[in-house]
Design a protein around this motif. Structure first.
Motif, short mmCIF file in Angstrom:
data_model
loop_
_atom_site.label_atom_id
_atom_site.label_comp_id
_atom_site.label_asym_id
_atom_site.label_seq_id
_atom_site.Cartn_x
_atom_site.Cartn_y
_atom_site.Cartn_z
N ASN A 185 0.78 -1.16 0.10
CA ASN A 185 -0.05 0.00 0.14
C ASN A 185 0.75 1.31 -0.10
O ASN A 185 2.18 1.09 0.13
CB ASN A 185 -1.01 -0.25 1.24
CG ASN A 185 -0.14 -0.04 2.53
OD1 ASN A 185 1.14 0.08 2.51
ND2 ASN A 185 -0.93 0.08 3.76
N LYS A 190 -4.21 9.78 3.85
CA LYS A 190 -5.53 10.07 3.11
C LYS A 190 -6.52 10.20 4.31
O LYS A 190 -6.28 9.88 5.46
CB LYS A 190 -6.01 8.68 2.56
CG LYS A 190 -5.12 8.17 1.33
CD LYS A 190 -5.68 6.79 0.77
CE LYS A 190 -4.81 6.34 -0.10
NZ LYS A 190 -5.17 4.96 -0.51
N TYR A 192 -10.76 10.64 5.58
CA TYR A 192 -11.96 10.28 5.27
C TYR A 192 -12.68 10.79 6.58
O TYR A 192 -12.80 10.14 7.80
CB TYR A 192 -12.44 9.09 4.94
CG TYR A 192 -12.16 8.67 3.69
CD1 TYR A 192 -12.59 9.19 2.39
CD2 TYR A 192 -11.16 7.69 3.59
CE1 TYR A 192 -12.06 8.82 1.33
CE2 TYR A 192 -10.54 7.10 2.49
CZ TYR A 192 -10.96 7.90 1.26
OH TYR A 192 -10.81 7.45 -0.09
N TYR A 216 -11.02 2.50 5.04
CA TYR A 216 -10.64 3.33 3.95
C TYR A 216 -10.75 2.24 2.74
O TYR A 216 -11.22 2.89 1.72
CB TYR A 216 -9.14 3.71 4.15
CG TYR A 216 -9.14 5.00 4.78
CD1 TYR A 216 -9.95 5.41 5.64
CD2 TYR A 216 -7.82 5.97 4.86
CE1 TYR A 216 -9.72 6.57 6.43
CE2 TYR A 216 -7.83 6.97 5.31
CZ TYR A 216 -8.73 7.37 6.36
OH TYR A 216 -8.50 8.56 7.00
N LYS A 217 -10.35 1.03 3.03
CA LYS A 217 -10.60 0.06 1.68
C LYS A 217 -12.18 0.10 1.46
O LYS A 217 -12.23 -0.13 0.29
CB LYS A 217 -10.05 -1.21 2.07
CG LYS A 217 -9.90 -2.38 0.74
CD LYS A 217 -9.20 -3.48 1.43
CE LYS A 217 -9.25 -4.31 0.36
NZ LYS A 217 -8.59 -5.91 0.68
N GLU A 220 -13.40 3.39 -0.54
CA GLU A 220 -12.56 3.37 -1.83
C GLU A 220 -13.12 2.27 -2.75
O GLU A 220 -13.26 2.51 -3.94
CB GLU A 220 -11.26 3.25 -1.69
CG GLU A 220 -10.42 4.26 -1.04
CD GLU A 220 -8.89 3.97 -0.62
OE1 GLU A 220 -8.55 2.86 -1.03
OE2 GLU A 220 -8.18 4.88 -0.01
N LYS A 221 -13.68 1.23 -2.34
CA LYS A 221 -14.46 0.30 -3.12
C LYS A 221 -15.89 0.73 -3.47
O LYS A 221 -16.42 0.24 -4.06
CB LYS A 221 -14.46 -0.94 -2.64
CG LYS A 221 -12.98 -1.70 -2.76
CD LYS A 221 -13.06 -3.29 -2.14
CE LYS A 221 -11.65 -3.84 -2.29
NZ LYS A 221 -11.27 -4.11 -3.64
#
Length: 344
Positions: A185, A190, A192, A216-217, A220-221
């Motif tokens: 990664n 980042k 959010y 976060y993953k 982001e998906k």
């Protein structure tokens, strides 16, 4: 059939036609009897033989030996019939010919039964061989997976030793870069805000980073995500490594399960009920029916080749550990997984 027709014709002539003056009028008995015999045999063939034809085609696709036996016995039958007709003894020795025909039938049936038994024995032996070869293949695959795990564990240990060296030298950036390379990664910061604000309540650095990466993953998906932490958490009962493994497994499973769904949804909640009682809840939507009892079985996985990490791994982690209790239930196309963390 030819032998049967001969016998029927012979005895029809002997009992009904021999010595009759009006044989032209009674001669119709022979074809009528032949027709009746044909109909009876045809019905028996349809009722008895036809259901067996598919079984014979599957089990004996190339019955060469059976055809050889049949050909020899058929030639014997033709030879006996021709000799009897040529010497004019068919009527005189009808009973003897009947016995000979019965012997032919018995020999043919015996040969067929022996052929079937031999073929079935060969098939059983082949099944044993196939099963043994499958067991060898599975053993080789398990051995290969074990070797891969050993290599990965060795690599992980070496990486951690390298990171430990950077930390001791207070080289945080180098340690972070090495970890990012290993974890595949990036190190770009980042943010959010909704997740970051909730995560501020988790004061355990390792757990904070784990949940942050997983959350976060999910974002982001593009998977709709509900996130809740109701109080500040600076310490959890039990092992931090074990709770990290539990959260990692459950969140990874949720991400994999919802990734290709038309209407995905994931919920995460870490609730503090008291200084000694905490509740972890992770839920996600499901599209297909799921037997939760099967999903909790050892080494069960819905992924192709059963290579995923299933819920059974979580049950094994919490087994015989009073700090944890785990349960899962499916309701309204949602699977909800709950882990209570308790004790000092």
């Amino acid at each position: 059939m030819a032998s049967l027709f001969d016998l029927v014709d012979h005895y029809t002539y002997a009992f009904f036609l021999q010595g009759k003056t009006d044989i032209a009028l009674l001669g119709w008995l022979i074809p009528i009897n032949d027709l009746i015999i044909t109909i009876v045999v045809a019905i028996l063939a349809i009722k008895v033989v036809r259901p067996k034809l598919r079984w014979i085609r599957i089990n004996f696709p190339r019955p060469i030996g059976l055809w050889q036996i049949t050909a020899i016995l058929f030639m014997l039958y033709v030879w006996l019939t021709a000799i009897a007709e040529k010497d004019g003894v068919a009527n005189k020795y009808a009973s003897l010919l009947l016995i000979m025909y019965l012997i032919i039938i018995v020999v043919c049936a015996t040969g067929f039964i022996n052929f079937v038994k031999s073929s079935q024995q060969t098939q059983r032996q082949q099944q044993i061989i196939d099963k043994y070869q499958a067991q060898i293949a599975n053993a080789n695959q398990l051995n290969q997976q074990y070797n891969e795990i050993r290599r990965e564990r060795h690599d992980t240990r070496n990486m951690l030793l390298s990171v430990q060296g950077y930390i001791r030298d207070h080289k945080d950036k180098e340690a972070e870069k090495l970890l990012a390379t290993f974890l595949q990664n990036d190190t770009v910061e980042k943010h959010y805000s909704e997740i970051d604000n909730a995560l501020d309540k988790i004061k355990i650095s390792g757990l904070h980073n784990l949940v942050k990466e997983k959350a976060y993953k999910i974002v982001e998906k593009g998977i709709p995500f509900s996130f809740e932490i109701n109080a500040e958490i600076d310490e959890l009962p039990g092992s931090e490594i074990k709770i990290a493994r539990i959260i990692g497994i459950l969140m990874d499973n949720a991400i994999e399960a919802t990734f290709k769904q038309a209407k995905p949804y994931i919920q995460f909640a870490l609730l503090k009920h008291s200084p000694e009682v905490y509740e972890l809840v992770i839920a996600n939507s499901i599209e297909q029916k799921l037997n939760i009892n099967t999903a909790l079985k050892f080494e069960h996985s819905t992924k192709e080749g059963h290579q995923g990490i299933g819920l059974s791994n979580v049950t094994q982690l919490v087994e015989n550990d009073d700090h944890y209790s785990f349960s899962a239930e499916v309701k309204d196309k949602v699977i909800m997984m709950t882990c209570f963390i308790q004790g000092k």
